[in-house]
Design an enzyme around this catalytic site. Structure first.
Site, PDB file in Angstrom:
ATOM      1  N   TYR A  18      45.121  39.822  39.072  1.00  0.00           N
ATOM      2  CA  TYR A  18      45.767  38.519  38.215  1.00  0.00           C
ATOM      3  C   TYR A  18      47.177  39.442  37.632  1.00  0.00           C
ATOM      4  O   TYR A  18      47.948  39.223  36.422  1.00  0.00           O
ATOM      5  CB  TYR A  18      44.723  38.413  37.323  1.00  0.00           C
ATOM      6  N   GLY A  19      47.343  41.181  36.775  1.00  0.00           N
ATOM      7  CA  GLY A  19      47.597  41.797  36.345  1.00  0.00           C
ATOM      8  C   GLY A  19      48.598  41.998  36.175  1.00  0.00           C
ATOM      9  O   GLY A  19      49.721  42.395  34.960  1.00  0.00           O
ATOM     10  N   CYS A  38      39.548  46.569  31.202  1.00  0.00           N
ATOM     11  CA  CYS A  38      39.642  45.848  32.387  1.00  0.00           C
ATOM     12  C   CYS A  38      38.175  45.919  32.789  1.00  0.00           C
ATOM     13  O   CYS A  38      37.640  47.433  33.312  1.00  0.00           O
ATOM     14  CB  CYS A  38      41.225  46.031  33.287  1.00  0.00           C
ATOM     15  N   GLU A  94      39.917  47.204  44.829  1.00  0.00           N
ATOM     16  CA  GLU A  94      39.478  46.303  46.056  1.00  0.00           C
ATOM     17  C   GLU A  94      39.256  46.760  46.716  1.00  0.00           C
ATOM     18  O   GLU A  94      38.318  46.384  47.585  1.00  0.00           O
ATOM     19  CB  GLU A  94      40.556  45.424  45.237  1.00  0.00           C
ATOM     20  N   HIS A 121      37.858  45.652  36.225  1.00  0.00           N
ATOM     21  CA  HIS A 121      37.387  46.788  37.932  1.00  0.00           C
ATOM     22  C   HIS A 121      36.810  48.075  37.375  1.00  0.00           C
ATOM     23  O   HIS A 121      36.353  48.344  37.896  1.00  0.00           O
ATOM     24  CB  HIS A 121      38.644  46.194  38.133  1.00  0.00           C
ATOM     25  N   THR A 159      42.071  40.697  31.812  1.00  0.00           N
ATOM     26  CA  THR A 159      43.736  40.152  31.888  1.00  0.00           C
ATOM     27  C   THR A 159      43.790  38.425  31.457  1.00  0.00           C
ATOM     28  O   THR A 159      44.789  38.023  30.668  1.00  0.00           O
ATOM     29  CB  THR A 159      44.252  39.720  33.395  1.00  0.00           C
ATOM     30  N   CYS A 185      37.019  39.382  32.966  1.00  0.00           N
ATOM     31  CA  CYS A 185      38.667  40.168  33.212  1.00  0.00           C
ATOM     32  C   CYS A 185      39.319  39.511  31.868  1.00  0.00           C
ATOM     33  O   CYS A 185      39.344  38.577  31.217  1.00  0.00           O
ATOM     34  CB  CYS A 185      39.082  38.270  34.184  1.00  0.00           C
ATOM     35  N   ASP A 236      36.094  36.592  37.583  1.00  0.00           N
ATOM     36  CA  ASP A 236      37.398  37.197  37.182  1.00  0.00           C
ATOM     37  C   ASP A 236      38.011  37.095  38.745  1.00  0.00           C
ATOM     38  O   ASP A 236      38.296  36.102  39.409  1.00  0.00           O
ATOM     39  CB  ASP A 236      36.547  38.782  38.009  1.00  0.00           C
ATOM     40  N   SER A 237      39.439  37.843  38.671  1.00  0.00           N
ATOM     41  CA  SER A 237      39.957  37.665  40.031  1.00  0.00           C
ATOM     42  C   SER A 237      39.634  38.132  41.272  1.00  0.00           C
ATOM     43  O   SER A 237      39.946  38.043  42.349  1.00  0.00           O
ATOM     44  CB  SER A 237      41.128  38.193  39.324  1.00  0.00           C
TER      45      SER A 237
HETATM   46  N1  DGL Z   1      39.222  42.526  36.094  1.00  0.00           N
HETATM   47  C1  DGL Z   1      40.593  42.029  35.643  1.00  0.00           C
HETATM   48  C2  DGL Z   1      40.790  42.977  34.050  1.00  0.00           C
HETATM   49  O1  DGL Z   1      39.519  42.522  33.438  1.00  0.00           O
HETATM   50  C3  DGL Z   1      41.232  42.695  36.632  1.00  0.00           C
HETATM   51  C4  DGL Z   1      42.397  41.375  36.863  1.00  0.00           C
HETATM   52  C5  DGL Z   1      43.628  42.228  37.579  1.00  0.00           C
HETATM   53  O2  DGL Z   1      43.649  41.637  38.691  1.00  0.00           O
HETATM   54  O3  DGL Z   1      45.031  42.379  38.167  1.00  0.00           O
HETATM   55  O4  DGL Z   1      41.663  42.728  34.171  1.00  0.00           O
END
Ligand code: DGL
Length: 270
Positions: A42-43, A185, A151, A187, A75, A73, A10-11
């Protein structure tokens, strides 16, 4: 039987929601986790950048001799088909599993979707849901503030900022009367309580990481690639600031991961 680890990435922290589920569903497996903490979120990235980042994370996990990769993730999962890889290691994402679970759960055929700006812009969830059931209406909302909040560890039901931001993002979805909400997402399950409260407990919440972990278990059972439990456990790699990851990650996973987080350099793709 295959005793090699499952690679998960994941990011940042979000993929831990899938790791938690994988550990519960398959306690005998070894997990190698990579969080791209140096480049989160990443989004907000362009599609081209996202394809490169995702490809590099896949290459990193492959170098760890994993038997399969879960892109935990939402994204990064939107570019799964565009990322070139050799096809020798199976790679899956979270979109299909989450969409399938949501279509199965909805009774009134109104599904809410919250995800990052890039995921919403991709239209991938809508495309998959329409292919599963064209009668389902999807009400979607990009929530760019949620990943940075999570985060930063602002995850508690008593955190006023988190409650206000979530409440505002969900206004329209709630007003539309959805009975199912995809946490698109990975998160977002970390703030599941806050989201549930904002929906007044009136929607089935679909955890994309959990749905994907279930799918991985199904696939590995079919393939006969479950491990015998000898190497069970997890190791964690991040591209920056392992201490920060360990603090919030331990809180979320419900176990101490401080000693197991290592900073690692990513292979680069042009
Ligand atoms: N957990 C990532 C997702 O599912 C987060 C993406 C991000 O870093 O913006 O989209």
């Amino acid at each position: 039987m295959d005793n090699r680890p499952i690679g998960v990435f994941d990011s940042g922290l979000g993929g831990l929601t899938a790791v938690k589920q994988l550990m519960e569903k398959m306690p005998g497996e070894r997990i190698v986790y990579f969080g791209d903490t140096g480049r989160v979120p990443y989004g907000t990235r362009s599609r081209e950048t996202l394809i490169r980042y995702t490809g590099e994370a896949i290459d990193l996990l492959k170098s760890k001799n994993v038997k399969r990769i879960l892109i935990a993730c939402g994204t990064a999962s939107t570019v799964l088909e565009a990322v070139g890889h050799d096809g020798l290691t199976p790679v899956s994402g979270v979109l299909y599993a989450a969409s399938r679970a949501a279509v199965k759960a909805t009774k009134n055929k109104k599904i809410g979707l919250i995800a990052t700006a890039r995921s919403i812009r991709s239209g991938e969830y809508e495309r998959i849901i329409a292919s599963l059931d064209p009668e389902v209406k999807v009400i979607s909302k990009a929530c760019p503030l949620l990943v940075p909040l999570i985060e930063a560890g602002r995850i508690s039901l008593t955190d006023e900022v988190c409650r206000i931001v979530v409440g505002e993002y969900l206004e329209e979805i709630k007003a539309a009367g959805v009975d199912t909400l995809i946490l698109g997402c990975t998160h977002y399950p970390i703030i599941r309580d806050v989201i549930d409260r904002a929906m007044d407990g009136n929607a089935v919440l679909i955890d994309a990481g959990a749905a994907a972990a279930e799918e991985v278990k199904e696939l590995m059972t079919q393939e006969g690639t479950l491990s015998d439990g000898e190497n069970a456990g997890a190791e964690f790699y991040v591209s920056d600031f392992p201490e920060g990851f360990a603090t919030v990650g331990s809180m979320f996973l419900g176990q101490e991961i401080a000693g197991a987080v290592e900073k690692i350099d990513l292979p680069t793709r042009g």
